[in-house]
Design a protein around this motif. Structure first.
Motif, PDB file in Angstrom:
ATOM      1  N   THR A  17       0.842  -1.201   0.000  1.00 23.60           N
ATOM      2  CA  THR A  17       0.000   0.000   0.000  1.00 23.60           C
ATOM      3  C   THR A  17       0.875   1.248   0.000  1.00 23.60           C
ATOM      4  O   THR A  17       0.631   2.196  -0.752  1.00 23.60           O
ATOM      5  N   ARG A  50       1.960   6.763  -6.627  1.00 26.78           N
ATOM      6  CA  ARG A  50       0.982   7.793  -6.956  1.00 26.78           C
ATOM      7  C   ARG A  50       1.575   9.189  -6.793  1.00 26.78           C
ATOM      8  O   ARG A  50       1.355  10.080  -7.619  1.00 26.78           O
ATOM      9  N   ALA A  95      -0.610  15.119  -3.743  1.00 24.51           N
ATOM     10  CA  ALA A  95      -1.985  14.632  -3.616  1.00 24.51           C
ATOM     11  C   ALA A  95      -2.442  14.772  -2.173  1.00 24.51           C
ATOM     12  O   ALA A  95      -1.627  14.729  -1.241  1.00 24.51           O
ATOM     13  N   SER A  96      -3.732  14.918  -1.992  1.00 20.07           N
ATOM     14  CA  SER A  96      -4.308  14.983  -0.651  1.00 20.07           C
ATOM     15  C   SER A  96      -4.509  13.570  -0.114  1.00 20.07           C
ATOM     16  O   SER A  96      -4.424  12.588  -0.864  1.00 20.07           O
ATOM     17  N   THR A 109      -7.283  12.168   0.928  1.00 15.43           N
ATOM     18  CA  THR A 109      -8.468  11.562   0.313  1.00 15.43           C
ATOM     19  C   THR A 109      -8.157  11.055  -1.088  1.00 15.43           C
ATOM     20  O   THR A 109      -8.577   9.956  -1.474  1.00 15.43           O
ATOM     21  N   GLU A 110      -7.411  11.848  -1.840  1.00 13.77           N
ATOM     22  CA  GLU A 110      -7.027  11.411  -3.191  1.00 13.77           C
ATOM     23  C   GLU A 110      -6.187  10.141  -3.115  1.00 13.77           C
ATOM     24  O   GLU A 110      -6.392   9.191  -3.880  1.00 13.77           O
ATOM     25  N   ALA A 157      -6.179   7.939  -0.823  1.00 15.30           N
ATOM     26  CA  ALA A 157      -6.947   6.815  -0.293  1.00 15.30           C
ATOM     27  C   ALA A 157      -7.880   6.207  -1.331  1.00 15.30           C
ATOM     28  O   ALA A 157      -8.249   5.035  -1.218  1.00 15.30           O
ATOM     29  N   GLU A 158      -8.225   6.995  -2.316  1.00 12.32           N
ATOM     30  CA  GLU A 158      -9.274   6.600  -3.254  1.00 12.32           C
ATOM     31  C   GLU A 158      -9.095   5.201  -3.858  1.00 12.32           C
ATOM     32  O   GLU A 158     -10.056   4.414  -3.886  1.00 12.32           O
ATOM     33  N   PRO A 159      -7.890   4.826  -4.326  1.00 12.94           N
ATOM     34  CA  PRO A 159      -7.768   3.512  -4.988  1.00 12.94           C
ATOM     35  C   PRO A 159      -7.894   2.332  -4.031  1.00 12.94           C
ATOM     36  O   PRO A 159      -8.029   1.198  -4.489  1.00 12.94           O
ATOM     37  N   GLU A 187      -9.227  -0.131  -0.820  1.00 18.68           N
ATOM     38  CA  GLU A 187     -10.476  -0.579  -0.197  1.00 18.68           C
ATOM     39  C   GLU A 187     -10.349  -0.543   1.312  1.00 18.68           C
ATOM     40  O   GLU A 187     -10.886  -1.399   2.009  1.00 18.68           O
ATOM     41  N   SER A 214     -10.166   1.952   5.061  1.00 17.04           N
ATOM     42  CA  SER A 214     -10.708   3.192   5.609  1.00 17.04           C
ATOM     43  C   SER A 214      -9.703   4.331   5.499  1.00 17.04           C
ATOM     44  O   SER A 214      -8.501   4.110   5.332  1.00 17.04           O
ATOM     45  N   LEU A 215     -10.201   5.544   5.631  1.00 23.63           N
ATOM     46  CA  LEU A 215      -9.334   6.711   5.582  1.00 23.63           C
ATOM     47  C   LEU A 215      -8.313   6.718   6.723  1.00 23.63           C
ATOM     48  O   LEU A 215      -7.137   7.010   6.490  1.00 23.63           O
TER      49      LEU A 215
END
Lengths: 109, 109
Positions: free
Chosen positions: A16, A23, A29-30, A32-33, A35-37, A39, A41-42
């Motif tokens: 990860t 990335r 990147a933020s 949230t960005e 974390a997007e890919p 599955e 939790s934030l």
DNA sequence: GCGGAACTTAACTGATAGGTTAAATATCTC
DNA sequence: GAGATATTTAACCTATCAGTTAAGTTCCGC
């Protein structure tokens, strides 16, 4: 106190986190960005980011609510340097390393 | 199933294990020889060796009671390759990486 | 100043790491 | 085959990791 090399290699040991670094190689990147890919939790991603930050592999800014992450290539240098040093000898003559280490012994590690 | 990259980086994250690798760069060694510099028990070193072996960083032979360890440089290649790939881009133009990744997208990761 | 978005912190859980000591396993030596 | 040497396995302990959900915190927009 664990060396930064410990932290860097440990940080790189997780897929990860390597994906996050990949990335970030495309640009800031933020959280949230980032974390997007995934599955997960934030908070989980937030923890991974903290690990990368502690290893010095990334640093973070402040932009309103956002905490943009960016790469810090310097931290990789140490790790890449360690690997490069040993690969140089492992691939070639081991006698060369033995000689090198003997020479260094007077100067200290 | 964790990738070998996971195992290699995780193995390198421990200073004892890096020291063992450094020692092995001077030549083959038995478990007892490898354990000598450390203030930990033999089983502890034996476990470290197993971690290095699982990561593919070393392999082992059989010589009477001894199980000599030797380096397996191939495993380092993957790790060094990963680092080199990213360092190339991180140090230089990030646009190049963005372009590269876009090109790769059609071929798959 | 309220609502919501972006994160972080806290509290908890199950798994793995790194160490211990004690016992088991091989293999040489005599 | 008995004893010594080299190494592994087993059983255990504690700490850290990677994840969860729920509850803050910070800052923007209206």
């Amino acid at each position: 106190m664990p060396s930064t090399l410990d932290h860097v290699f440990a940080a790189l040991a997780d897929p990860t986190r390597r994906a996050i670094l990949a990335r970030l190689a495309e640009g800031e990147a933020s959280v949230t960005e980032l974390a997007e890919p995934f599955e997960m939790s934030l908070p989980a991603v937030s923890k991974h980011i903290k690990v990368l930050e502690r290893a010095g592999l990334i640093s973070r800014g402040r932009d309103a609510q956002f905490r943009p992450c960016r790469l810090e290539p310097e931290a990789l240098k140490e790790a890449a340097g360690w690997l490069a040093f040993y690969r140089r000898f492992w691939g070639g003559s081991l006698d060369r390393l033995a000689a090198y280490l003997e020479d260094e012994e007077e100067a200290g590690p």
